[in-house]
Design a protein around this motif. Structure first.
Motif, PDB file in Angstrom:
ATOM      1  N   UNK A   1      38.933  55.921  25.883  1.00  0.00           N
ATOM      2  CA  UNK A   1      39.665  57.187  25.915  1.00  0.00           C
ATOM      3  C   UNK A   1      40.878  57.130  25.030  1.00  0.00           C
ATOM      4  N   UNK A   2      41.725  58.126  25.200  1.00  0.00           N
ATOM      5  CA  UNK A   2      42.971  58.247  24.444  1.00  0.00           C
ATOM      6  C   UNK A   2      44.115  57.713  25.303  1.00  0.00           C
ATOM      7  N   UNK A   3      44.896  56.819  24.742  1.00  0.00           N
ATOM      8  CA  UNK A   3      46.016  56.246  25.470  1.00  0.00           C
ATOM      9  C   UNK A   3      47.199  56.097  24.522  1.00  0.00           C
ATOM     10  N   UNK A   4      48.389  56.214  25.048  1.00  0.00           N
ATOM     11  CA  UNK A   4      49.585  56.069  24.230  1.00  0.00           C
ATOM     12  C   UNK A   4      49.863  54.593  23.939  1.00  0.00           C
ATOM     13  N   UNK A   5      50.550  54.304  22.853  1.00  0.00           N
ATOM     14  CA  UNK A   5      50.936  52.907  22.573  1.00  0.00           C
ATOM     15  C   UNK A   5      51.677  52.311  23.763  1.00  0.00           C
ATOM     16  N   UNK A   6      51.342  51.073  24.082  1.00  0.00           N
ATOM     17  CA  UNK A   6      51.918  50.418  25.240  1.00  0.00           C
ATOM     18  C   UNK A   6      51.132  50.640  26.521  1.00  0.00           C
TER      19      UNK A   6
ATOM     20  N   UNK B   1      46.448  38.209  21.548  1.00  0.00           N
ATOM     21  CA  UNK B   1      47.815  37.761  21.872  1.00  0.00           C
ATOM     22  C   UNK B   1      48.144  37.901  23.356  1.00  0.00           C
ATOM     23  N   UNK B   2      47.178  37.597  24.210  1.00  0.00           N
ATOM     24  CA  UNK B   2      47.420  37.603  25.640  1.00  0.00           C
ATOM     25  C   UNK B   2      47.408  38.975  26.283  1.00  0.00           C
ATOM     26  N   UNK B   3      47.048  40.020  25.538  1.00  0.00           N
ATOM     27  CA  UNK B   3      47.110  41.374  26.066  1.00  0.00           C
ATOM     28  C   UNK B   3      45.828  41.805  26.798  1.00  0.00           C
ATOM     29  N   UNK B   4      44.713  41.173  26.499  1.00  0.00           N
ATOM     30  CA  UNK B   4      43.430  41.560  27.079  1.00  0.00           C
ATOM     31  C   UNK B   4      42.902  40.457  27.996  1.00  0.00           C
ATOM     32  N   UNK B   5      42.112  40.877  28.997  1.00  0.00           N
ATOM     33  CA  UNK B   5      41.455  39.926  29.875  1.00  0.00           C
ATOM     34  C   UNK B   5      39.994  40.312  30.049  1.00  0.00           C
ATOM     35  N   UNK B   6      39.106  39.389  29.745  1.00  0.00           N
ATOM     36  CA  UNK B   6      37.674  39.616  29.943  1.00  0.00           C
ATOM     37  C   UNK B   6      37.261  38.990  31.266  1.00  0.00           C
ATOM     38  N   UNK B   7      36.397  39.679  31.993  1.00  0.00           N
ATOM     39  CA  UNK B   7      35.926  39.154  33.265  1.00  0.00           C
ATOM     40  C   UNK B   7      34.538  39.701  33.553  1.00  0.00           C
ATOM     41  N   UNK B   8      33.894  39.148  34.553  1.00  0.00           N
ATOM     42  CA  UNK B   8      32.569  39.607  34.918  1.00  0.00           C
ATOM     43  C   UNK B   8      32.417  39.584  36.430  1.00  0.00           C
ATOM     44  N   UNK B   9      31.658  40.538  36.940  1.00  0.00           N
ATOM     45  CA  UNK B   9      31.347  40.607  38.363  1.00  0.00           C
ATOM     46  C   UNK B   9      29.831  40.561  38.472  1.00  0.00           C
ATOM     47  N   UNK B  10      29.318  39.396  38.774  1.00  0.00           N
ATOM     48  CA  UNK B  10      27.869  39.220  38.806  1.00  0.00           C
ATOM     49  C   UNK B  10      27.213  40.116  39.852  1.00  0.00           C
ATOM     50  N   UNK B  11      27.878  40.325  40.964  1.00  0.00           N
ATOM     51  CA  UNK B  11      27.300  41.143  42.035  1.00  0.00           C
ATOM     52  C   UNK B  11      27.111  42.595  41.600  1.00  0.00           C
ATOM     53  N   UNK B  12      27.961  43.047  40.684  1.00  0.00           N
ATOM     54  CA  UNK B  12      27.882  44.427  40.202  1.00  0.00           C
ATOM     55  C   UNK B  12      27.220  44.523  38.834  1.00  0.00           C
TER      56      UNK B  12
ATOM     57  N   UNK C   1      28.323  43.755  36.039  1.00  0.00           N
ATOM     58  CA  UNK C   1      29.316  44.431  35.201  1.00  0.00           C
ATOM     59  C   UNK C   1      30.290  43.436  34.582  1.00  0.00           C
ATOM     60  N   UNK C   2      30.579  43.679  33.317  1.00  0.00           N
ATOM     61  CA  UNK C   2      31.609  42.930  32.615  1.00  0.00           C
ATOM     62  C   UNK C   2      32.755  43.884  32.315  1.00  0.00           C
ATOM     63  N   UNK C   3      33.971  43.360  32.278  1.00  0.00           N
ATOM     64  CA  UNK C   3      35.145  44.193  32.073  1.00  0.00           C
ATOM     65  C   UNK C   3      35.991  43.668  30.915  1.00  0.00           C
ATOM     66  N   UNK C   4      36.770  44.559  30.364  1.00  0.00           N
ATOM     67  CA  UNK C   4      37.826  44.182  29.435  1.00  0.00           C
ATOM     68  C   UNK C   4      39.072  44.961  29.835  1.00  0.00           C
ATOM     69  N   UNK C   5      40.000  44.268  30.446  1.00  0.00           N
ATOM     70  CA  UNK C   5      41.276  44.878  30.798  1.00  0.00           C
ATOM     71  C   UNK C   5      42.198  44.748  29.593  1.00  0.00           C
ATOM     72  N   UNK C   6      42.668  45.886  29.108  1.00  0.00           N
ATOM     73  CA  UNK C   6      43.521  45.900  27.925  1.00  0.00           C
ATOM     74  C   UNK C   6      44.887  46.468  28.276  1.00  0.00           C
ATOM     75  N   UNK C   7      45.923  45.752  27.939  1.00  0.00           N
ATOM     76  CA  UNK C   7      47.293  46.187  28.186  1.00  0.00           C
ATOM     77  C   UNK C   7      48.083  46.142  26.885  1.00  0.00           C
ATOM     78  N   UNK C   8      49.250  46.732  26.909  1.00  0.00           N
ATOM     79  CA  UNK C   8      50.128  46.754  25.730  1.00  0.00           C
ATOM     80  C   UNK C   8      49.360  47.161  24.474  1.00  0.00           C
ATOM     81  N   UNK C   9      48.600  48.227  24.600  1.00  0.00           N
ATOM     82  CA  UNK C   9      47.750  48.655  23.494  1.00  0.00           C
ATOM     83  C   UNK C   9      48.584  49.134  22.312  1.00  0.00           C
ATOM     84  N   UNK C  10      48.044  48.858  21.123  1.00  0.00           N
ATOM     85  CA  UNK C  10      48.697  49.214  19.877  1.00  0.00           C
ATOM     86  C   UNK C  10      47.799  50.181  19.096  1.00  0.00           C
TER      87      UNK C  10
END
Length: 115
Positions: free
Chosen positions: A10-15, A64-75, A77-86
């Protein structure tokens, strides 16, 4: 056949933050690895993050430490949590993975970072 479906862009503001999801039609427990790649307009596709079956993770230098990849085998589903977006994180983000010698890709989800 395996289908991977991304969502959460989606659309997100910087940060700002976003969490991308990738749902697999088959058990992700069977994947040797799963990963997120991205492609910005006019640029080549590049790797963002990868997670192995053993839950080892690796990230591109630009993360640079802003994203975290993870997975939930039960679901399945894989995720990418992104913070401090530029603004330079703007791209289509694709999930992909390898299972029993075959590689699979999703259709992508658009991430736009703009004020």
């Amino acid at each position: 056949q395996v289908q991977l479906v991304e969502s959460g862009g989606g659309l997100v503001q910087p940060g700002g933050s976003l969490r991308l999801s990738c749902v697999s039609s088959r058990s992700i427990f069977s994947f040797n690895y799963m990963a997120w790649d991205r492609q910005a307009p006019g640029k080549q596709r590049e790797s963002v993050a990868v997670i192995t079956a053993g839950d080892s993770t690796d990230y591109a230098d630009f993360v640079e430490g802003r994203f975290t990849i993870s997975r939930d085998n039960a679901k399945n589903t894989m995720y990418l949590q992104m913070t401090s977006l530029k603004p330079e994180d703007t791209a289509v983000y694709y999930c992909n993975g390898a299972r029993y010698g075959s590689e699979y890709w999703g259709q992508g989800t658009q991430v736009t970072v703009s004020s």
